[in-house]
Design a protein around this motif. Structure first.
Motif, PDB file in Angstrom:
ATOM      1  N   ILE A 220      64.747 -27.006  37.216  1.00  0.00           N
ATOM      2  CA  ILE A 220      63.363 -27.427  37.440  1.00  0.00           C
ATOM      3  C   ILE A 220      62.653 -27.331  36.095  1.00  0.00           C
ATOM      4  CG2 ILE A 220      61.178 -26.888  38.568  1.00  0.00           C
ATOM      5  CD1 ILE A 220      62.828 -25.493  40.773  1.00  0.00           C
ATOM      6  N   THR A 221      62.025 -28.404  35.663  1.00  0.00           N
ATOM      7  CA  THR A 221      61.269 -28.399  34.414  1.00  0.00           C
ATOM      8  C   THR A 221      59.806 -28.702  34.712  1.00  0.00           C
ATOM      9  OG1 THR A 221      63.196 -29.139  33.141  1.00  0.00           O
ATOM     10  CG2 THR A 221      61.032 -29.418  32.121  1.00  0.00           C
ATOM     11  N   VAL A 222      58.933 -27.859  34.186  1.00  0.00           N
ATOM     12  CA  VAL A 222      57.504 -28.018  34.454  1.00  0.00           C
ATOM     13  C   VAL A 222      56.728 -27.665  33.194  1.00  0.00           C
ATOM     14  CG1 VAL A 222      57.303 -25.663  35.356  1.00  0.00           C
ATOM     15  CG2 VAL A 222      55.632 -27.376  36.022  1.00  0.00           C
ATOM     16  N   GLU A 223      55.664 -28.400  32.920  1.00  0.00           N
ATOM     17  CA  GLU A 223      54.797 -28.123  31.784  1.00  0.00           C
ATOM     18  C   GLU A 223      53.466 -27.570  32.287  1.00  0.00           C
ATOM     19  OE1 GLU A 223      54.386 -31.249  28.942  1.00  0.00           O
ATOM     20  OE2 GLU A 223      56.569 -31.454  28.655  1.00  0.00           O
ATOM     21  N   LEU A 224      53.003 -26.546  31.597  1.00  0.00           N
ATOM     22  CA  LEU A 224      51.758 -25.867  31.980  1.00  0.00           C
ATOM     23  C   LEU A 224      50.756 -25.958  30.842  1.00  0.00           C
ATOM     24  CD1 LEU A 224      53.075 -22.548  33.597  1.00  0.00           C
ATOM     25  CD2 LEU A 224      52.760 -24.781  34.670  1.00  0.00           C
ATOM     26  N   GLU A 225      49.492 -26.126  31.217  1.00  0.00           N
ATOM     27  CA  GLU A 225      48.385 -26.138  30.282  1.00  0.00           C
ATOM     28  C   GLU A 225      47.469 -24.955  30.581  1.00  0.00           C
ATOM     29  OE1 GLU A 225      46.571 -29.981  30.380  1.00  0.00           O
ATOM     30  OE2 GLU A 225      48.300 -30.956  29.436  1.00  0.00           O
ATOM     31  N   PRO A 226      46.480 -24.686  29.724  1.00  0.00           N
ATOM     32  CA  PRO A 226      45.614 -23.523  29.954  1.00  0.00           C
ATOM     33  C   PRO A 226      45.013 -23.511  31.359  1.00  0.00           C
ATOM     34  CG  PRO A 226      45.244 -24.389  27.772  1.00  0.00           C
ATOM     35  CD  PRO A 226      46.171 -25.351  28.446  1.00  0.00           C
ATOM     36  N   GLY A 227      45.143 -22.363  32.004  1.00  0.00           N
ATOM     37  CA  GLY A 227      44.662 -22.187  33.371  1.00  0.00           C
ATOM     38  C   GLY A 227      45.744 -22.321  34.409  1.00  0.00           C
ATOM     39  N   ASP A 228      46.864 -22.988  34.070  1.00  0.00           N
ATOM     40  CA  ASP A 228      47.958 -23.158  35.015  1.00  0.00           C
ATOM     41  C   ASP A 228      48.805 -21.884  35.085  1.00  0.00           C
ATOM     42  OD1 ASP A 228      47.137 -25.765  35.383  1.00  0.00           O
ATOM     43  OD2 ASP A 228      48.651 -26.614  34.029  1.00  0.00           O
ATOM     44  N   ALA A 229      49.409 -21.657  36.244  1.00  0.00           N
ATOM     45  CA  ALA A 229      50.230 -20.466  36.453  1.00  0.00           C
ATOM     46  C   ALA A 229      51.542 -20.844  37.123  1.00  0.00           C
ATOM     47  CB  ALA A 229      49.483 -19.439  37.312  1.00  0.00           C
ATOM     48  N   LEU A 230      52.556 -20.071  36.821  1.00  0.00           N
ATOM     49  CA  LEU A 230      53.899 -20.279  37.374  1.00  0.00           C
ATOM     50  C   LEU A 230      54.424 -18.970  37.916  1.00  0.00           C
ATOM     51  CD1 LEU A 230      56.593 -21.895  37.742  1.00  0.00           C
ATOM     52  CD2 LEU A 230      57.142 -21.242  35.378  1.00  0.00           C
ATOM     53  N   TYR A 231      54.842 -18.981  39.177  1.00  0.00           N
ATOM     54  CA  TYR A 231      55.534 -17.836  39.768  1.00  0.00           C
ATOM     55  C   TYR A 231      57.033 -18.025  39.587  1.00  0.00           C
ATOM     56  CZ  TYR A 231      57.750 -15.010  43.428  1.00  0.00           C
ATOM     57  OH  TYR A 231      58.569 -14.147  44.113  1.00  0.00           O
ATOM     58  N   ILE A 232      57.672 -17.061  38.921  1.00  0.00           N
ATOM     59  CA  ILE A 232      59.116 -17.077  38.697  1.00  0.00           C
ATOM     60  C   ILE A 232      59.714 -15.931  39.502  1.00  0.00           C
ATOM     61  CG2 ILE A 232      60.976 -17.007  36.997  1.00  0.00           C
ATOM     62  CD1 ILE A 232      58.913 -17.749  34.859  1.00  0.00           C
ATOM     63  N   PRO A 233      60.450 -16.231  40.569  1.00  0.00           N
ATOM     64  CA  PRO A 233      61.019 -15.147  41.372  1.00  0.00           C
ATOM     65  C   PRO A 233      62.025 -14.321  40.590  1.00  0.00           C
ATOM     66  CG  PRO A 233      61.085 -17.246  42.545  1.00  0.00           C
ATOM     67  CD  PRO A 233      60.738 -17.557  41.124  1.00  0.00           C
ATOM     68  N   SER A 234      62.219 -13.112  41.027  1.00  0.00           N
ATOM     69  CA  SER A 234      63.212 -12.223  40.437  1.00  0.00           C
ATOM     70  C   SER A 234      64.559 -12.925  40.288  1.00  0.00           C
ATOM     71  CB  SER A 234      63.379 -10.987  41.337  1.00  0.00           C
ATOM     72  OG  SER A 234      64.473 -10.194  40.935  1.00  0.00           O
ATOM     73  N   MET A 235      65.152 -12.783  39.090  1.00  0.00           N
ATOM     74  CA  MET A 235      66.512 -13.228  38.781  1.00  0.00           C
ATOM     75  C   MET A 235      66.647 -14.725  38.524  1.00  0.00           C
ATOM     76  SD  MET A 235      67.898 -10.336  38.613  1.00  0.00           S
ATOM     77  CE  MET A 235      69.590 -10.813  38.305  1.00  0.00           C
ATOM     78  N   TRP A 236      65.565 -15.471  38.575  1.00  0.00           N
ATOM     79  CA  TRP A 236      65.638 -16.884  38.194  1.00  0.00           C
ATOM     80  C   TRP A 236      65.709 -16.973  36.673  1.00  0.00           C
ATOM     81  CZ3 TRP A 236      64.912 -21.938  40.467  1.00  0.00           C
ATOM     82  CH2 TRP A 236      65.074 -21.945  41.865  1.00  0.00           C
ATOM     83  N   TRP A 237      66.685 -17.723  36.174  1.00  0.00           N
ATOM     84  CA  TRP A 237      66.812 -17.952  34.743  1.00  0.00           C
ATOM     85  C   TRP A 237      65.728 -18.925  34.296  1.00  0.00           C
ATOM     86  CZ3 TRP A 237      70.463 -15.341  31.846  1.00  0.00           C
ATOM     87  CH2 TRP A 237      71.396 -14.608  32.588  1.00  0.00           C
ATOM     88  N   HIS A 238      65.136 -18.664  33.135  1.00  0.00           N
ATOM     89  CA  HIS A 238      64.084 -19.551  32.640  1.00  0.00           C
ATOM     90  C   HIS A 238      64.113 -19.614  31.120  1.00  0.00           C
ATOM     91  CE1 HIS A 238      62.524 -15.478  33.339  1.00  0.00           C
ATOM     92  NE2 HIS A 238      61.674 -15.659  32.329  1.00  0.00           N
ATOM     93  N   GLN A 239      64.078 -20.836  30.604  1.00  0.00           N
ATOM     94  CA  GLN A 239      63.909 -21.043  29.170  1.00  0.00           C
ATOM     95  C   GLN A 239      62.483 -21.542  28.944  1.00  0.00           C
ATOM     96  OE1 GLN A 239      67.193 -23.737  28.801  1.00  0.00           O
ATOM     97  NE2 GLN A 239      65.901 -25.544  28.721  1.00  0.00           N
ATOM     98  N   VAL A 240      61.915 -21.155  27.808  1.00  0.00           N
ATOM     99  CA  VAL A 240      60.495 -21.381  27.584  1.00  0.00           C
ATOM    100  C   VAL A 240      60.296 -22.022  26.213  1.00  0.00           C
ATOM    101  CG1 VAL A 240      58.198 -20.355  27.625  1.00  0.00           C
ATOM    102  CG2 VAL A 240      60.055 -19.271  28.915  1.00  0.00           C
ATOM    103  N   GLU A 241      59.585 -23.144  26.192  1.00  0.00           N
ATOM    104  CA  GLU A 241      59.230 -23.805  24.944  1.00  0.00           C
ATOM    105  C   GLU A 241      57.712 -23.779  24.789  1.00  0.00           C
ATOM    106  OE1 GLU A 241      61.632 -27.624  24.251  1.00  0.00           O
ATOM    107  OE2 GLU A 241      61.910 -27.211  26.409  1.00  0.00           O
TER     108      GLU A 241
END
Length: 334
Positions: A220-241
Motif C-alpha cells: 500500500i502506498t500513500v502520500e501524506l501532507e501536513p495535517g494528514d495522519a496514518l495508523y500503522i498497526p503493530s508489525m506492519w513493515w513500512h518504508q518512508v520517503e
C-alpha cells in the motif's frame, strides 16, 4: 494517492474526536486533515521558516542527535557499500543549530535527519500549543525533522499513529506476512535499532531480490501532507520517503499489552539461539509446540489444567511475569 492495495481513508475526523477504538485494528487507516487545528501545521503551511521558528519556540534547549549523509547517499539512510558500517554519521548540536543548517541552501546536498526525539523531554511546550490525542493509551510521542530522505522498510512492535506536520511523506506499507519477500538484513547490526529491508525500493534489483515483486503486489502506498495522519498497526513493515526540502512528523507509539510482558523481539532472538540451529525434524517438532502453546491457543486450550496450576499458560500478571523473568535469567546465566 497511489496504491497497489486498498487503504481506508477518512475525512471529517478531528484529533479531539479520535478514540483508542479508532486505532485498534489490524489494517492501516488514513485520516485526511486530522490535525489541521495544530498551530505548528498552520505555520508550516505559511513557510518552512515559520514552521522551524514555531518548533524552536517549543525547544527545551537540550542537545539533539542528528544524522548526516553526503550527496552520494542520495537521501538513503542505509549501510555503507560493504555493510561494515553506515552511510551516515551522527552529530550532536542544539536544535537551533540543526534547523539553521536545514534552512541553509549550502547544506542542501547533505541529507540531514533528526530521528525519534521525545516531545516530553526535548519539546515539552509542543503539547501545550498542539494538544495531543490518545492520552489514555499513554503513548510515547516523538518528533522527526529533516530534509529529503528515504528510510528502508522496517517494522515496529507498538502500534503507530504518524501525523505529518510539515512537508510531504510517502509511506509504502507491507503486511506482516510479507517478511519473507522483503530480504531483511541483520537483526542486531541496524541503522536505527530495527531490522530493515536491504532492497532499494526506489530502484529495486529484481535479479538479486526476485521475491520483492511479490511484496509489491501486496503493498500500500500513500502520500501524506501536513495535517494528514496514518495508523500503522503493530508489525506492519513500512518504508518512508520524505519528499520536501523540509519535513516534519509527530508519531505516537503504544502497545496493547502491559510493558511487563516484555518485547516479543527478545523472544525471537532467544528462539534463534535455542531452536534455530536444531535439525530440521526437531525444528518442526518445536513448531508444533509453539503453534499449540502460543499461536493457536484458544480460550479453552488449557481448560483441562486447574486454574491455580496453569503457570505460564495461564493469565500472566505482573507478579507472574517477574517470577518467569527471574527463572529465565537464572537459566540464561548457567
Amino acid at each position: 494517492m497511489t496504491q497497489k492495495s486498498a487503504i481506508r481513508e477518512i475525512t471529517g475526523t478531528t484529533l479531539a474526536s479520535l478514540t483508542p477504538a479508532d486505532v485498534a485494528g489490524d489494517r492501516p487507516v488514513v485520516w485526511r486533515n486530522l490535525a489541521n487545528d495544530w498551530p505548528v501545521i498552520q505555520q508550516a503551511r505559511e513557510s518552512d521558516a515559520d514552521f522551524i521558528a514555531t518548533l524552536c519556540s517549543y525547544d527545551a534547549g537540550l542537545p539533539i542527535t542528528l544524522y548526516r549523509a553526503d550527496a552520494s547517499a542520495d537521501g538513503r539512510i542505509f549501510y555503507n557499500d560493504d555493510m561494515t558500517g553506515f552511510n551516515f554519521s551522527p552529530e550532536h548540536a542544539s536544535f537551533a543549530e540543526f534547523t539553521a543548517q536545514l534552512l541553509n541552501p549550502k547544506e542542501a546536498n547533505d541529507t540531514l535527519y533528526m530521528g525519534s526525539t521525545m516531545l516530553s523531554r526535548w519539546f515539552p511546550a509542543f503539547s501545550q500549543a498542539n494538544p495531543l490525542p490518545l492520552a489514555s493509551l499513554h503513548p510515547l510521542v516523538s518528533l522527526w525533522v529533516g530534509n529529503q530522505s528515504h528510510v528502508a522498510a522496517h517494522f515496529d512492535f507498538p502500534d503507530n499513529l504518524a501525523i505529518v506536520i510539515a512537508g510531504r511523506r510517502r509511506f509504502t506499507l507491507f503486511p506482516p506476512e510479507q517478511v519473507s519477500n522483503l530480504y531483511i538484513g541483520p537483526l542486531e547490526f541496524t541503522p536505527a535499532g530495527q531490522p530493515i529491508s536491504l532492497v532499494d525500493a526506489r530502484n529495486p534489483d529484481f535479479t538479486r531480490f526476485p521475491r520483492y515483486k511479490t511484496a509489491l503486489e501486496h503493498a500500500i502506498t500513500v502520500e501524506l501532507e501536513p495535517g494528514d495522519a496514518l495508523y500503522i498497526p503493530s508489525m506492519w513493515w513500512h518504508q518512508v520517503e520524505s519528499l520536501a526540502p523540509v519535513n516534519g512528523l509527530v508519531n505516537f507509539w503504544w502497545r496493547s499489552t502491559p510493558h511487563f510482558l516484555g518485547n516479543p523481539f527478545d523472544a525471537l532472538r532467544h528462539c534463534l539461539l535455542s531452536v534455530g540451529q536444531l535439525p530440521a525434524h526437531q525444528r518442526l517438532a518445536w513448531q508444533a509446540m509453539f503453534e499449540h502453546f502460543v499461536f493457536n491457543r484458544a480460550d479453552d486450550t488449557f481448560a483441562h489444567i486447574p486454574e491455580h496450576n496453569r503457570g505460564a499458560v495461564g493469565e500472566i500478571d505482573e507478579t507472574t511475569a517477574r517470577r518467569l523473568r527471574a527463572d529465565l535469567l537464572n537459566k540464561f546465566n548457567r
